[in-house]
Design an enzyme around this catalytic site. Sequence first.
Site, PDB file in Angstrom:
ATOM      1  N   LYS A 148     -16.313  25.123  99.487  1.00  0.00           N
ATOM      2  CA  LYS A 148     -15.836  23.897  98.842  1.00  0.00           C
ATOM      3  C   LYS A 148     -14.928  23.157  99.820  1.00  0.00           C
ATOM      4  CE  LYS A 148     -13.184  22.326  94.828  1.00  0.00           C
ATOM      5  NZ  LYS A 148     -12.420  22.764  93.637  1.00  0.00           N
ATOM      6  N   ASP A 244      -9.388  23.609  82.512  1.00  0.00           N
ATOM      7  CA  ASP A 244     -10.718  22.981  82.520  1.00  0.00           C
ATOM      8  C   ASP A 244     -11.807  24.002  82.194  1.00  0.00           C
ATOM      9  OD1 ASP A 244     -12.512  20.907  82.652  1.00  0.00           O
ATOM     10  OD2 ASP A 244     -12.727  20.976  84.830  1.00  0.00           O
TER      11      ASP A 244
END
Length: 483
Positions: A148, A244
Site C-alpha cells: 500500500k 471503518d
Amino acid sequence: MSGGGPSGGGPGGSGRARTSSFAEPGGGGGGGGGGPGGSASGPGGTGGGKASVGAMGGGVGASSSGGGPGGSGGGGSGGPGAGTSFPPPGVKLGRDSGKVTTVVATLGQGPERSQEVAYTDIKVIGNGSFGVVYQARLAETRELVAIKKVLQDKRFKNRELQIMRKLDHCNIVRLRYFFYSSGEKKDELYLNLVLEYVPETVYRVARHFTKAKLTIPILYVKVYMYQLFRSLAYIHSQGVCHRDIKPQNLLVDPDTAVLKLCDFGSAKQLVRGEPNVSYICSRYYRAPELIFGATDYTSSIDVWSAGCVLAELLLGQPIFPGDSGVDQLVEIIKVLGTPTREQIREMNPNYTEFKFPQIKAHPWTKVFKSRTPPEAIALCSSLLEYTPSSRLSPLEACAHSFFDELRCLGTQLPNNRPLPPLFNFSAGELSIQPSLNAILIPPHLRSPAGTTTLTPSSQALTETPTSSDWQSTDATPTLTNSS
C-alpha cells in the site's frame, strides 16, 4: 482494495477523502452528507477513498535501494529518507514478471531493523484518492504481499503505520515491512506498507452468494463473525478503535476461512476526554452516535458496525442502506424505532430537544427471514443498540450462544476442512474479561483442573506474551492530526 485487491461495491465513506484501503479502491466519497461514492456494482456503489490522516511514519526511515536507513533524514529519530522511486522507472507493471526490485525496508514488527527486500511480479490491484495498492512476490520466499503506497506529509507521523507496528494477532493483517520512496515531484515522499496478502474479502464472498441467489452458509457467518469479534477484542484492549468496519475491510482465505481485519487508515488510539471527528466510518455501518455528531464516542462504534455486517450476511443486503447521512438515521429508526430521550442523551446530549417522528420498533423476527437462527437474531439485537454502553463487548459477542457450534468438538467447515484457529488465545486475550474464559475455552481444550490444555493443536492456547505486549502506549509526542 487490500491484500485481496479491488472489490468495488459498498457504501461511500465519510465526506472527507477516505482511504478505503485494501478491499476497495475508493470512488469519490460523497461530500457533505456523504453520498455514495463511485458507481461500481454492489449495494450502494463503491466506497469513497480516505486519505490516511494523522501522523507521519515514525522511527528509522528505510530508503529504497542504496539510500541506507534514514536516507537524507538520517537514521534514528531523524525521520524517513526518500530513497529512490517505487516501483522503479522502466518497470512495466504486470509485464516484467522476472524483473527484481530491491528496496531497503524496515521490519514491520519488533525492533527497528532495516534489510534489503527484493520483489518481483509487481502489479496494481487497486487505487483510490489515498494512493495505490500493488501486489508483489517476495523474491526470497516467493510469498505474495500487498504493498500500500500512500503520499506522506513530512510534518506528521503516519498514524496507520504507528498502529500497525504495534498490532500482532492472527486475525489482523500483518505488516511485514515498510519503506519510503520518492515521487515524481520534488520533495514528494511516499510511505509503502508491505502487508501479507489475503486473496478475498467478506464483501466479495457475500456478493458471490447473492449473485447466485443463495444464502451464505450459516457456519461461514459464524466463523467470519467470531474472528471479527476476536480481532476487535484485541485492538480495543490496545486502546485502538478501527472506525471503518465493513465487509470490504475483512480479508478472508476462501479455503481455510481465516479472516483478517485490514485497513487501519481510519484507526485511532482513543483517549478519554480527547475529542475525535464524528464524520468517520462508511455510511451503512456508521453508529448512530456518529450520525448525531458525537465527538466523545468509544470503541463501541466498531461493535455497531460489526452488528451491521452480521445483519448484512444474514439478509444478503445491507440492513441500513441510507442515501445520505440523515437518511441513514431514518433507516435505523425504521428498524429500531425512535430513540428515547435518554438514548439520545447517551449518544449526544446536544440533541435531546430535537423533535423526531415517533416510530415503533420493527420486531427483529420480522426484519430477518423466517429460517434465520434465533441465536443470530438475538446477537444482532444485542449489538445494534442505540445506547453505546448497552452493546455487547467484542468478547461477550464471542461468548454468545450463536457461536456455540464452533466450540463443539468435530465441527468442520462446509468444505470439510477443519475450522481455522479460533481458540489459540494469548494470555493477554484471556485477561481482557476473565469471567468469560470458561465459555470462550471449549470443554475439550480444558484440563481436569479447569485450565487450558497446552497441545500442539492450533486450537489450543499457545502464546504467552509479556505484559508489555498489552500496554496501550502513545506515540512519541509530535505534531499530529487529532481527528
